[in-house]
Design an enzyme around this catalytic site. Structure first.
Site, PDB file in Angstrom:
ATOM      1  CD  GLU A  66     -69.767 -39.592  -4.784  1.00 46.17           C
ATOM      2  OE1 GLU A  66     -69.177 -39.006  -5.693  1.00 46.17           O
ATOM      3  OE2 GLU A  66     -70.119 -39.052  -3.726  1.00 46.17           O
ATOM      4  CB  CYS A 106     -71.878 -36.925  -0.506  1.00 45.86           C
ATOM      5  SG  CYS A 106     -70.156 -37.144  -0.906  1.00 45.86           S
ATOM      6  CG  HIS A 140     -71.480 -34.739   3.382  1.00 42.40           C
ATOM      7  ND1 HIS A 140     -71.156 -36.084   3.345  1.00 42.40           N
ATOM      8  CD2 HIS A 140     -70.634 -34.122   2.512  1.00 42.40           C
ATOM      9  CE1 HIS A 140     -70.169 -36.270   2.477  1.00 42.40           C
ATOM     10  NE2 HIS A 140     -69.834 -35.093   1.970  1.00 42.40           N
TER      11      HIS A 140
END
Ligand code: HMG
Length: 384
Positions: free
Chosen positions: A80, A112, A234
């Site tokens: 990103e 993400c 994450h």
């Protein structure tokens, strides 16, 4: 799906690091807010001659042998921190790695989350063509505005994974559980060099996505939550994984065991958020620091703001340890240099690409690839 998954994995992170105790002292706040409150100690800071392309090439070079190169039919770069609105970073990386021309190269984006989509696409491609391999690279620079609550959650890294039908590290199991919902918790419009963030909302939505993706996974697979030996979440900051795991344990009425998440967080605590590479840096951490993981079942929870979540299952392959790059990873961390606050801010202000069509970057990185500068609006990369 026949046996497919990760044959090789390695990460790369820049040689420069910022200590969060220095940021706490600068701001006159208790350093425990960072060390305990968000669970972070340091973050990696790329010099101007490193970007997502050089980090990705450095990570991938560590795992590729000539024999792999002839079998790779796709390079998927997840990021990103895009460097171009049209040309994918994957094409630059394909060139730097001297991969054959009969190979596709493209970039994927969804905050993400995108590396998880790339990994799934790669596994599906290899299941259809078991004589081929796919190179998946997640590469990101988490660059937040100075003097904001998010500043402490910066970081940078790339993780490269070679996906094949000989998954000597981990094989993909079952069906993933997925979740998408249009939410404005974190986004970066084209005119912004740093994201716009509703931090509190993002932590709430992250938990909602975990629950929904897990429930979708549970509806399609025979695995119970308690059946997993280890969990990778994450990691925007390590405390977020503690909260997510507590939340899912409560939801499933399972006793909390912090040992099931601890080893996956060690690298991220000292590298910081690296957006779509973050979950896979967590997987590297688990593999490098975990005790014997042979045949263990690992749950991975991917989250990308905006938002998309995916809960999926990898089984660690017996004998995986012989295929790890642990020594390389430890050397990268051991050789990092701490930046002064003045140098950190100088690094933070990267050259303004909208203002200059030509510039040269000083040599600062010790990586094998560097972003040398821009000439006539074209990015110049060099091997060193
Ligand atoms: P903040 O608002 O400054 O911090 O920033 P806070 O006041 O909420 O404090 C954080 C924690 O430290 C709290 O713990 C405090 O109690 C504690 P909690 O209540 O949450 O358990 N604390 C202390 N603990 C010990 N000693 C002390 C002390 N002081 C406070 N003295 C925030 C926090 C996360 C909002 C900020 O860092 C931020 O905006 N970060 C960026 C957004 C983010 O990372 N969101 C995470 C979920 S979204 C996501 O993961 C996606 C993402 O990676 C992007 C993508 O997908 O592309 C971000």
């Amino acid at each position: 799906m026949s046996q497919v998954g990760i044959e090789k994995i390695a990460f790369y992170t820049p040689q420069f690091v910022v200590d969060l105790t220095d940021i706490a002292a600068r701001d006159g706040i208790d350093e425990q807010k960072f060390l305990t409150g968000i669970g972070q100690e340091r973050f990696a800071m790329p010099p101007h001659d490193e970007d997502i392309v050089t980090m990705a090439a450095n990570a991938a070079e560590a795992i590729l042998e000539d024999a792999d190169k002839t079998q790779i039919n796709s390079v998927i770069l997840a990021t990103e921190s895009g460097i171009d609105q049209s040309k994918s970073a994957a094409v630059y990386v394909h060139h730097l790695l001297e991969l054959p021309h009969n190979c596709r190269a493209f970039e994927v984006k969804q905050a993400c989350y995108s590396a998880t989509a790339a990994l799934k696409m790669a596994c599906d491609e290899v299941a259809l063509n078991p004589d081929k391999k796919v190179l998946v690279i997640a590469s990101d620079i988490a660059h937040y505005a100075l003097n904001t609550p998010a500043e402490a959650t910066q970081g940078a890294a790339a993780v490269a994974m070679l996906v094949s039908a000989t998954p000597t590290i981990a094989s993909y199991q079952g069906k993933p559980g997925v979740y998408t919902s249009d939410v404005m918790d974190f986004w970066r419009p084209n005119q912004q060099s740093t994201p716009l963030v509703n931090g509190r909302l993002s932590t709430k939505i992250y938990l909602e996505a975990c629950a929904a993706a897990w429930q979708d996974f549970a509806a399609q697979n025979a695995m119970a939550f308690a059946d997993f030996d280890q969990f990778c979440y994450h990691l925007p900051f390590s405390k977020m994984a503690n909260k997510a795991h507590q939340y899912l344990c409560r939801l499933n009425d399972v006793a909390l065991d912090e040992n099931k998440i601890h080893n996956a967080m060690i690298y991220n605590r000292i590298i910081g958020n690296c957006y779509t590479a973050s979950l896979y840096l967590g997987l590297c951490s688990l593999l490098d620091f975990g005790a014997d993981l042979d045949n263990q079942d690992v749950a991975l929870m991917s989250y990308g703001s905006g938002c998309v979540g995916e809960f999926f299952h990898l089984r660690i392959t017996e004998g995986y340890r012989a295929h790890l790059k642990t020594e390389l990873h430890r050397a990268l961390i051991a050789n990092r240099k701490k930046l002064s606050l003045a140098d950190y801010e100088a690094f933070w202000h990267r050259p303004d690409m909208t203002a200059a069509s030509d510039f040269t970057n000083a040599t600062q990185t010790q990586g094998h690839f560097r972003f040398a500068g821009v000439a006539a609006h074209q990015r110049m990369y060099a091997r060193q």
